[in-house]
Design a protein around this motif. Structure first.
Motif, PDB file in Angstrom:
ATOM      1  N   ARG A   1     -30.172 -78.699  92.325  1.00 47.77           N
ATOM      2  CA  ARG A   1     -29.267 -78.237  91.258  1.00 47.77           C
ATOM      3  C   ARG A   1     -29.636 -76.826  90.808  1.00 47.77           C
ATOM      4  O   ARG A   1     -28.778 -76.034  90.428  1.00 47.77           O
ATOM      5  CB  ARG A   1     -29.304 -79.193  90.069  1.00 47.77           C
ATOM      6  N   ALA A   2     -30.918 -76.495  90.890  1.00 47.28           N
ATOM      7  CA  ALA A   2     -31.341 -75.147  90.510  1.00 47.28           C
ATOM      8  C   ALA A   2     -30.808 -74.092  91.478  1.00 47.28           C
ATOM      9  O   ALA A   2     -30.775 -72.893  91.155  1.00 47.28           O
ATOM     10  CB  ALA A   2     -32.865 -75.081  90.465  1.00 47.28           C
ATOM     11  N   ALA A   3     -30.381 -74.508  92.669  1.00 42.54           N
ATOM     12  CA  ALA A   3     -29.823 -73.566  93.644  1.00 42.54           C
ATOM     13  C   ALA A   3     -28.377 -73.194  93.325  1.00 42.54           C
ATOM     14  O   ALA A   3     -27.881 -72.184  93.840  1.00 42.54           O
ATOM     15  CB  ALA A   3     -29.902 -74.162  95.046  1.00 42.54           C
ATOM     16  N   LEU A   4     -27.712 -73.972  92.486  1.00 46.31           N
ATOM     17  CA  LEU A   4     -26.302 -73.704  92.206  1.00 46.31           C
ATOM     18  C   LEU A   4     -26.082 -72.363  91.502  1.00 46.31           C
ATOM     19  O   LEU A   4     -25.201 -71.593  91.914  1.00 46.31           O
ATOM     20  CB  LEU A   4     -25.700 -74.863  91.399  1.00 46.31           C
ATOM     21  N   PRO A   5     -26.847 -72.016  90.455  1.00 47.89           N
ATOM     22  CA  PRO A   5     -26.676 -70.679  89.864  1.00 47.89           C
ATOM     23  C   PRO A   5     -26.993 -69.556  90.855  1.00 47.89           C
ATOM     24  O   PRO A   5     -26.365 -68.491  90.806  1.00 47.89           O
ATOM     25  CB  PRO A   5     -27.665 -70.678  88.694  1.00 47.89           C
ATOM     26  N   VAL A   6     -27.948 -69.799  91.753  1.00 45.23           N
ATOM     27  CA  VAL A   6     -28.257 -68.801  92.787  1.00 45.23           C
ATOM     28  C   VAL A   6     -27.057 -68.612  93.698  1.00 45.23           C
ATOM     29  O   VAL A   6     -26.691 -67.484  94.049  1.00 45.23           O
ATOM     30  CB  VAL A   6     -29.488 -69.248  93.613  1.00 45.23           C
ATOM     31  N   LEU A   7     -26.414 -69.710  94.070  1.00 44.04           N
ATOM     32  CA  LEU A   7     -25.222 -69.638  94.911  1.00 44.04           C
ATOM     33  C   LEU A   7     -24.106 -68.867  94.219  1.00 44.04           C
ATOM     34  O   LEU A   7     -23.446 -68.022  94.836  1.00 44.04           O
ATOM     35  CB  LEU A   7     -24.756 -71.055  95.262  1.00 44.04           C
ATOM     36  N   VAL A   8     -23.905 -69.126  92.951  1.00 43.03           N
ATOM     37  CA  VAL A   8     -22.839 -68.443  92.209  1.00 43.03           C
ATOM     38  C   VAL A   8     -23.069 -66.938  92.184  1.00 43.03           C
ATOM     39  O   VAL A   8     -22.150 -66.146  92.440  1.00 43.03           O
ATOM     40  CB  VAL A   8     -22.731 -69.007  90.770  1.00 43.03           C
ATOM     41  N   GLU A   9     -24.280 -66.522  91.894  1.00 48.50           N
ATOM     42  CA  GLU A   9     -24.574 -65.084  91.848  1.00 48.50           C
ATOM     43  C   GLU A   9     -24.438 -64.453  93.228  1.00 48.50           C
ATOM     44  O   GLU A   9     -23.949 -63.329  93.369  1.00 48.50           O
ATOM     45  CB  GLU A   9     -25.988 -64.852  91.296  1.00 48.50           C
ATOM     46  N   LEU A  10     -24.871 -65.165  94.227  1.00 49.98           N
ATOM     47  CA  LEU A  10     -24.754 -64.668  95.593  1.00 49.98           C
ATOM     48  C   LEU A  10     -23.282 -64.466  95.960  1.00 49.98           C
ATOM     49  O   LEU A  10     -22.914 -63.463  96.584  1.00 49.98           O
ATOM     50  CB  LEU A  10     -25.426 -65.678  96.512  1.00 49.98           C
ATOM     51  N   LEU A  11     -22.436 -65.418  95.573  1.00 47.07           N
ATOM     52  CA  LEU A  11     -21.004 -65.319  95.878  1.00 47.07           C
ATOM     53  C   LEU A  11     -20.338 -64.192  95.098  1.00 47.07           C
ATOM     54  O   LEU A  11     -19.453 -63.497  95.620  1.00 47.07           O
ATOM     55  CB  LEU A  11     -20.314 -66.646  95.577  1.00 47.07           C
ATOM     56  N   ARG A  12     -20.746 -63.992  93.860  1.00 47.13           N
ATOM     57  CA  ARG A  12     -20.182 -62.894  93.069  1.00 47.13           C
ATOM     58  C   ARG A  12     -20.458 -61.546  93.725  1.00 47.13           C
ATOM     59  O   ARG A  12     -19.643 -60.630  93.681  1.00 47.13           O
ATOM     60  CB  ARG A  12     -20.768 -62.911  91.660  1.00 47.13           C
ATOM     61  N   ARG A  13     -21.616 -61.425  94.336  1.00 39.86           N
ATOM     62  CA  ARG A  13     -22.019 -60.175  94.982  1.00 39.86           C
ATOM     63  C   ARG A  13     -21.423 -60.022  96.380  1.00 39.86           C
ATOM     64  O   ARG A  13     -21.342 -58.927  96.932  1.00 39.86           O
ATOM     65  CB  ARG A  13     -23.547 -60.159  95.072  1.00 39.86           C
ATOM     66  N   SER A  14     -20.987 -61.109  96.979  1.00 43.40           N
ATOM     67  CA  SER A  14     -20.611 -61.116  98.395  1.00 43.40           C
ATOM     68  C   SER A  14     -19.430 -60.217  98.768  1.00 43.40           C
ATOM     69  O   SER A  14     -19.346 -59.810  99.930  1.00 43.40           O
ATOM     70  CB  SER A  14     -20.343 -62.552  98.862  1.00 43.40           C
ATOM     71  N   PRO A  15     -18.484 -59.860  97.863  1.00 43.29           N
ATOM     72  CA  PRO A  15     -17.461 -58.897  98.278  1.00 43.29           C
ATOM     73  C   PRO A  15     -18.061 -57.573  98.757  1.00 43.29           C
ATOM     74  O   PRO A  15     -17.464 -56.892  99.602  1.00 43.29           O
ATOM     75  CB  PRO A  15     -16.626 -58.710  97.007  1.00 43.29           C
ATOM     76  N   ALA A  16     -19.237 -57.212  98.236  1.00 40.22           N
ATOM     77  CA  ALA A  16     -19.902 -55.986  98.697  1.00 40.22           C
ATOM     78  C   ALA A  16     -20.405 -56.127 100.123  1.00 40.22           C
ATOM     79  O   ALA A  16     -20.758 -55.128 100.760  1.00 40.22           O
ATOM     80  CB  ALA A  16     -21.067 -55.645  97.774  1.00 40.22           C
ATOM     81  N   GLU A  17     -20.443 -57.364 100.644  1.00 42.00           N
ATOM     82  CA  GLU A  17     -20.889 -57.615 102.010  1.00 42.00           C
ATOM     83  C   GLU A  17     -19.729 -57.893 102.955  1.00 42.00           C
ATOM     84  O   GLU A  17     -19.947 -58.051 104.156  1.00 42.00           O
ATOM     85  CB  GLU A  17     -21.841 -58.807 102.027  1.00 42.00           C
ATOM     86  N   GLY A  18     -18.519 -57.985 102.401  1.00 40.31           N
ATOM     87  CA  GLY A  18     -17.362 -58.221 103.252  1.00 40.31           C
ATOM     88  C   GLY A  18     -16.686 -59.558 103.065  1.00 40.31           C
ATOM     89  O   GLY A  18     -15.692 -59.846 103.740  1.00 40.31           O
ATOM     90  N   LEU A  19     -17.182 -60.409 102.144  1.00 37.33           N
ATOM     91  CA  LEU A  19     -16.521 -61.686 101.870  1.00 37.33           C
ATOM     92  C   LEU A  19     -15.497 -61.443 100.767  1.00 37.33           C
ATOM     93  O   LEU A  19     -15.812 -61.521  99.580  1.00 37.33           O
ATOM     94  CB  LEU A  19     -17.537 -62.750 101.457  1.00 37.33           C
ATOM     95  N   ALA A  20     -14.264 -61.183 101.153  1.00 37.52           N
ATOM     96  CA  ALA A  20     -13.243 -60.722 100.211  1.00 37.52           C
ATOM     97  C   ALA A  20     -12.967 -61.721  99.090  1.00 37.52           C
ATOM     98  O   ALA A  20     -12.714 -61.327  97.954  1.00 37.52           O
ATOM     99  CB  ALA A  20     -11.953 -60.410 100.969  1.00 37.52           C
TER     100      ALA A  20
END
Length: 449
Positions: free
Chosen positions: A63-82
């Protein structure tokens, strides 16, 4: 009284049904069995196949990985995940809903989308060995790996940061997008991120960056030496346009070749060697140290001059293999470093030292000439490079195979967090179609380099 008792007895017999009557009476139908149909969505199918075993909600750690996933996804448009921001919002909404299954589906679908982006090979990159290509991009593979991770949060961080260069470039891209809300990522950066994902995080390897014509040797993931190179041309030395870029390659070096032959590229045979051999005769071939070979195998034999149709060779209607014998002026120099790839590209020494004085070194037919081939041979062998004898093509194994990555990185992260861009000589930034079309073996044609 007897009549009354008889009547009562008869009434009781009528009121109580017999066993046979009870058996004939319809019984309530059993409840229908619930049959689950295998879903078509690959993520939902994973849960169906694993009895809905949780990944993200199985423990406090997961469950502690879920906030990490959210932040990673928020940043991902800078990597090409539109759609990264939308995926982050869907995971957050599921976290707030309290619906465990909805949260599992949302998080897993978002993670699969992100990992598949990270596992995407650069367009046009050649992989000499399967294990060097990105692995595990199927949804079930991605989720099985996540489920088996000792720490899910650490697993997310590791996957999202394949190497230090990638992390610096990604962070700079995200910083630039935050400074200009609503902006799209720079397509040049996205191209470089895609190329950088396949580079190792550590270990011993060689990287050739054709964008700056440099080779760097790495030990334990740290650079330990570099040298200039000459790479595939964009124009002839006389200034006329030509396009023979060095393709991107991931392969392995297992040996050093001393006293190598040089197999002459077909374009050079057509351009001048065929004409000179036709006009000047056998003496031209002998003076240049050239031999005509029967085929391209290791067991090829020498073909006499008078058995070749030189008019057809000069006209380009007949293809022959011509090789140059080892010697002081051999185009391979003293050392050659082969690595498996479909375009027959390799690293090699060269007697043409003047090219290394140039700032722009896109001057070869595709192969990579080295400023200091002896130093590379020493590093690979772990000792002074000495040929076993003076015979041609002496292959000496190195202690352990070393990966070699030929790539094209035009973006360079700076200490201040900004990015400096090199000249895009090949015109590949933002154009994966050009990266792909630059590789003849992928487009259906093969051109010897």
């Amino acid at each position: 009284m007897n009549k009354f008792l008889l009547s009562a007895s008869m009434a009781s017999l009528i009121a109580v049904p017999s066993v046979a009557d009870a058996r004939r009476k319809p019984q309530p139908a059993p409840a229908p069995a619930v049959v689950r149909v295998a879903p078509t969505d690959p993520v939902e199918l994973y849960y169906f196949s694993h009895q809905d075993a949780p990944i993200w909600t199985r423990s406090a750690d997961s469950r502690a990985a879920l906030p990490v996933l959210v932040e990673l996804l928020r940043r991902s448009p800078a990597e090409g995940l539109a759609n990264g921001s939308l995926l982050a919002a869907s995971v957050e909404q599921a976290m707030q809903s309290g619906n465990t299954q909805a949260l599992e589906f949302a998080a897993s679908k978002a993670w699969v989308s992100y990992v598949q982006l990270m596992k995407k090979a650069p367009a046009g990159m050649l992989f000499g060995y399967p294990h060097l290509a990105p692995q595990g991009n199927r949804p079930d593979q991605i989720l099985l790996t996540a489920a088996a991770a000792p720490s899910l949060a650490q697993h997310l961080q590791k996957v999202s940061t394949p190497n230090a260069y990638y992390a610096q470039l990604r962070d700079a891209s995200w910083k630039a997008m935050q400074a200009a809300p609503g902006s799209a990522p720079d397509p040049r950066i996205l191209s470089n991120l895609e190329r950088a994902r396949v580079l190792p995080a550590g270990g011993r390897y060689i990287m050739v960056n054709t964008a700056e014509a440099m080779l760097t040797m790495y030990d334990n993931g740290q650079p330990v030496g570099s040298m200039k190179t000459v790479v595939g041309m964009t124009k002839f030395p006389d200034g006329k346009p030509n396009y023979l870029p060095t393709p991107m390659i991931a392969s392995m070096i297992y040996y050093v070749t001393f006293n190598p032959y040089w197999n002459v590229p077909q374009n050079l045979i057509l351009k001048n060697i065929g004409h000179k051999a036709r006009d000047q005769g056998e003496s031209y071939l002998k003076g240049q140290g050239f031999q005509v070979m029967s085929d391209w195998t290791e067991n090829a034999t020498v073909v006499p001059y008078d058995q070749v149709d030189w008019k057809a060779v000069a006209a380009g209607t007949k293809i022959v293999r011509i090789r140059e014998l080892p010697g002081a002026m051999n185009s391979m120099g003293r050392y050659k470093f082969n690595f498996r790839n479909a375009e027959d590209i390799y690293l090699h020494d060269t007697p043409m030292r003047e090219y290394f004085k140039k700032d722009v070194r896109t001057l070869s037919n595709g192969c990579i000439r080295l400023e200091d081939a002896k130093r590379l041979a020493t590093w690979l062998l772990g000792r002074e490079p000495v040929a076993p004898n003076d015979q041609p093509e002496q292959h000496v194994a190195i202690p352990t195979g070393v990966p070699v990555y030929v790539t094209y990185l035009t973006a360079k992260p700076q200490p201040d967090g900004k990015i400096a861009f090199l000249d895009d000589y090949y015109g590949w930034d933002g154009r994966p179609d050009r990266q792909l079309s630059a590789v003849p073996s992928l487009s259906g044609a093969h051109v010897a380099r």
